[in-house]
Design a protein around this motif. Sequence first.
Motif, PDB file in Angstrom:
ATOM      1  N   ARG A 123       0.846  -1.208   0.000  1.00 55.90           N
ATOM      2  CA  ARG A 123       0.000   0.000   0.000  1.00 55.90           C
ATOM      3  C   ARG A 123       0.878   1.254   0.000  1.00 55.90           C
ATOM      4  O   ARG A 123       0.576   2.238  -0.693  1.00 55.90           O
ATOM      5  N   ARG A 124       1.922   1.205   0.788  1.00 55.74           N
ATOM      6  CA  ARG A 124       2.821   2.355   0.851  1.00 55.74           C
ATOM      7  C   ARG A 124       3.493   2.588  -0.501  1.00 55.74           C
ATOM      8  O   ARG A 124       3.667   3.738  -0.946  1.00 55.74           O
ATOM      9  N   LEU A 125       3.887   1.502  -1.162  1.00 60.49           N
ATOM     10  CA  LEU A 125       4.505   1.618  -2.472  1.00 60.49           C
ATOM     11  C   LEU A 125       3.555   2.275  -3.473  1.00 60.49           C
ATOM     12  O   LEU A 125       3.964   3.127  -4.270  1.00 60.49           O
ATOM     13  N   ILE A 126       2.294   1.881  -3.440  1.00 60.83           N
ATOM     14  CA  ILE A 126       1.309   2.454  -4.366  1.00 60.83           C
ATOM     15  C   ILE A 126       1.239   3.968  -4.202  1.00 60.83           C
ATOM     16  O   ILE A 126       1.228   4.722  -5.180  1.00 60.83           O
ATOM     17  N   GLU A 151      -4.503  14.275 -15.030  1.00 66.04           N
ATOM     18  CA  GLU A 151      -3.678  13.166 -14.551  1.00 66.04           C
ATOM     19  C   GLU A 151      -4.043  12.802 -13.118  1.00 66.04           C
ATOM     20  O   GLU A 151      -3.971  11.630 -12.733  1.00 66.04           O
ATOM     21  N   GLN A 152      -4.409  13.782 -12.322  1.00 68.56           N
ATOM     22  CA  GLN A 152      -4.883  13.482 -10.967  1.00 68.56           C
ATOM     23  C   GLN A 152      -6.029  12.478 -11.013  1.00 68.56           C
ATOM     24  O   GLN A 152      -6.077  11.526 -10.224  1.00 68.56           O
ATOM     25  N   CYS A 153      -6.960  12.693 -11.949  1.00 65.94           N
ATOM     26  CA  CYS A 153      -8.108  11.791 -12.066  1.00 65.94           C
ATOM     27  C   CYS A 153      -7.661  10.382 -12.438  1.00 65.94           C
ATOM     28  O   CYS A 153      -8.172   9.386 -11.895  1.00 65.94           O
ATOM     29  N   ARG A 154      -6.702  10.276 -13.357  1.00 65.00           N
ATOM     30  CA  ARG A 154      -6.214   8.953 -13.748  1.00 65.00           C
ATOM     31  C   ARG A 154      -5.502   8.263 -12.589  1.00 65.00           C
ATOM     32  O   ARG A 154      -5.635   7.058 -12.378  1.00 65.00           O
ATOM     33  N   ILE A 155      -4.732   9.048 -11.822  1.00 71.12           N
ATOM     34  CA  ILE A 155      -4.013   8.468 -10.685  1.00 71.12           C
ATOM     35  C   ILE A 155      -4.993   7.969  -9.629  1.00 71.12           C
ATOM     36  O   ILE A 155      -4.829   6.874  -9.078  1.00 71.12           O
ATOM     37  N   VAL A 156      -6.018   8.750  -9.345  1.00 73.73           N
ATOM     38  CA  VAL A 156      -6.999   8.337  -8.337  1.00 73.73           C
ATOM     39  C   VAL A 156      -7.657   7.024  -8.742  1.00 73.73           C
ATOM     40  O   VAL A 156      -7.822   6.109  -7.924  1.00 73.73           O
ATOM     41  N   ALA A 157      -8.028   6.906 -10.020  1.00 69.05           N
ATOM     42  CA  ALA A 157      -8.665   5.673 -10.492  1.00 69.05           C
ATOM     43  C   ALA A 157      -7.724   4.483 -10.340  1.00 69.05           C
ATOM     44  O   ALA A 157      -8.144   3.390  -9.925  1.00 69.05           O
ATOM     45  N   LYS A 158      -6.432   4.691 -10.657  1.00 69.80           N
ATOM     46  CA  LYS A 158      -5.467   3.605 -10.549  1.00 69.80           C
ATOM     47  C   LYS A 158      -5.229   3.229  -9.089  1.00 69.80           C
ATOM     48  O   LYS A 158      -5.180   2.028  -8.746  1.00 69.80           O
ATOM     49  N   VAL A 159      -5.076   4.235  -8.227  1.00 70.77           N
ATOM     50  CA  VAL A 159      -4.869   3.957  -6.805  1.00 70.77           C
ATOM     51  C   VAL A 159      -6.063   3.211  -6.233  1.00 70.77           C
ATOM     52  O   VAL A 159      -5.913   2.229  -5.485  1.00 70.77           O
ATOM     53  N   ASP A 160      -7.269   3.639  -6.571  1.00 70.16           N
ATOM     54  CA  ASP A 160      -8.461   2.956  -6.061  1.00 70.16           C
ATOM     55  C   ASP A 160      -8.475   1.491  -6.484  1.00 70.16           C
ATOM     56  O   ASP A 160      -8.797   0.602  -5.683  1.00 70.16           O
ATOM     57  N   ALA A 161      -8.116   1.237  -7.733  1.00 64.91           N
ATOM     58  CA  ALA A 161      -8.116  -0.142  -8.226  1.00 64.91           C
ATOM     59  C   ALA A 161      -7.059  -0.978  -7.509  1.00 64.91           C
ATOM     60  O   ALA A 161      -7.308  -2.132  -7.126  1.00 64.91           O
ATOM     61  N   MET A 162      -5.868  -0.390  -7.300  1.00 64.98           N
ATOM     62  CA  MET A 162      -4.793  -1.148  -6.661  1.00 64.98           C
ATOM     63  C   MET A 162      -5.047  -1.334  -5.173  1.00 64.98           C
ATOM     64  O   MET A 162      -4.690  -2.374  -4.599  1.00 64.98           O
ATOM     65  N   MET A 163      -5.661  -0.343  -4.521  1.00 65.83           N
ATOM     66  CA  MET A 163      -6.005  -0.515  -3.109  1.00 65.83           C
ATOM     67  C   MET A 163      -7.099  -1.568  -2.949  1.00 65.83           C
ATOM     68  O   MET A 163      -7.111  -2.325  -1.970  1.00 65.83           O
ATOM     69  N   ALA A 164      -8.009  -1.633  -3.910  1.00 67.83           N
ATOM     70  CA  ALA A 164      -9.031  -2.688  -3.874  1.00 67.83           C
ATOM     71  C   ALA A 164      -8.372  -4.059  -4.008  1.00 67.83           C
ATOM     72  O   ALA A 164      -8.784  -5.035  -3.362  1.00 67.83           O
ATOM     73  N   LEU A 165      -7.336  -4.132  -4.865  1.00 66.53           N
ATOM     74  CA  LEU A 165      -6.584  -5.383  -4.978  1.00 66.53           C
ATOM     75  C   LEU A 165      -5.911  -5.720  -3.659  1.00 66.53           C
ATOM     76  O   LEU A 165      -5.915  -6.882  -3.223  1.00 66.53           O
TER      77      LEU A 165
END
Length: 507
Positions: free
Chosen positions: A24-27, A210-224
């Motif tokens: 999580r910290r890495l993300i 890009e903020q929007c793209r990062i948020v979407a990616k972080v949300d997906a990876m945190m869900a993982l």
Amino acid sequence: MNAERLLVHYEKIADAPDAIARLRRLILDLAVRGKLVPQDVKDEPTKGFLTPSDPAAPFELPSSWKWTGIGDQLHLLNGMAFKPTDWAGSGLPIVRIQNLNNPDAPFNFCNPEMAREQSLIDDGSFLISWSGTPGTSFGAFIWDRGPAVLNQHIFRCDFKTQAFIASFLRIAINGRLDEMIARAHGGVGLQHITKGKLEAVLIPLPPVSEQCRIVAKVDAMMALCDRLEASRAHREGMRDQLATASLGRLNAPNPETFQKDASFVFDALPSLTKRSDQIDRLRQTILNLAVCGKLVKGTTANVALVGDYRTLQNGYAFKSSWFSKTGVRLLRNANIGHGEIHWNDVVHLAEDRVPEFERFRLKDGDIVLTLDRPFIVTGTKVARVSANDLPSLLLQRVGRFVETSPGLDDDYLFLWINSPHFNAQIDPGRSNGVPHISSKQVEAAKIFVPSLAEQRRIVAQVDALMALCNRLETSLTATAATRRRLLDSLLVEALAPVEDRQRDAAE
């Protein structure tokens, strides 16, 4: 190596104790460094007061990003210093740090009329907790549980500009928690960062798209990460259930199935034991089986009292004025652990005082049992004295077993007083608030006493099984270290600049 490939290798490191937390910290680290999603040349560059490669910047950012201070983006409004007398049974919820970290934490309430306007929050309010325990209390949050009022140590953050979307700003601040904590001050375990220092913390500012793209990616990876964490918890839970059930069948054995149950447990040890606490439970089960006559086939035993074979001799209450920097070492409660004597905190008796206390001198192989247990909740502290520990004397409240009759092997006795069967018979009283075992309690405890030959066979079998436990524990330690090294390597590579990764791939 990149973030996606780290996830490919994740199964190899999933059982490292802090693997998911570090992932999580890495993300977050990748997100705030511009390495989680690719940049788009069509994005409009942002405006900030530091360029991406400015010497004062904490690290280099993509060319379309800038650095900005928290204070340039947010008005920080502190919560109220409520007193217990301000609390009410109902009314407006008071948000404390525990309510931010734990959605199930109960609320205190206050009369809405006493809440000041600048501390009121509602859904969508942006909050920063700035005091408490580093690693658990600091952080940015977006409130989503309705109207409430802030307690002290939490800032309500009103936006000064439209440079950030709230969900990315939370990522940007939480990705810089190390910097916040480094600026905090206070005692061990409880620190806080001043408003001025918090306002000066630099955070990365990418283009809004890009903020929007990062948020979407972080949300997906945190869900993982959530799924990985749930999977690990389920796996650990199933393993614990199997281990508990298997060991339970040994601790309360069925004579008809005991041999099959025991064979299953010892054959499945590597699968049942993945943590040190599981191996500790296994050791206790082995000891319990040994002293109940279940470990060696055909064991028959008489029930006797410890006092029938051994009596306890207490140590002496030496005066501190007799201590010196050299002389004969004194054994104290603090020096005794489960089965071992540690000399990291040594007190010496002056040489000129030693002769009058020769009767308290220990000899190789003596069993020492602490009668005073201030450092542990359950279980006695028992040690065997080896030649390497000598010469030593005994201090007050440390008991020494003294032989009174033959028929009880010291090695077997040592197993027995380390077993749950012994501890289950001890009900410590309290002396000056400290749990205390009397000598009479120990001497009155029941012990199973087979023949001396059988005692020695039991000891040999226990030694063999404990050696197996030690090998398993060593293997677990080595495996954990390997996983940690692999995790460290993957994290370092994942955080490496893109050009470094491209160069490594070319080489």
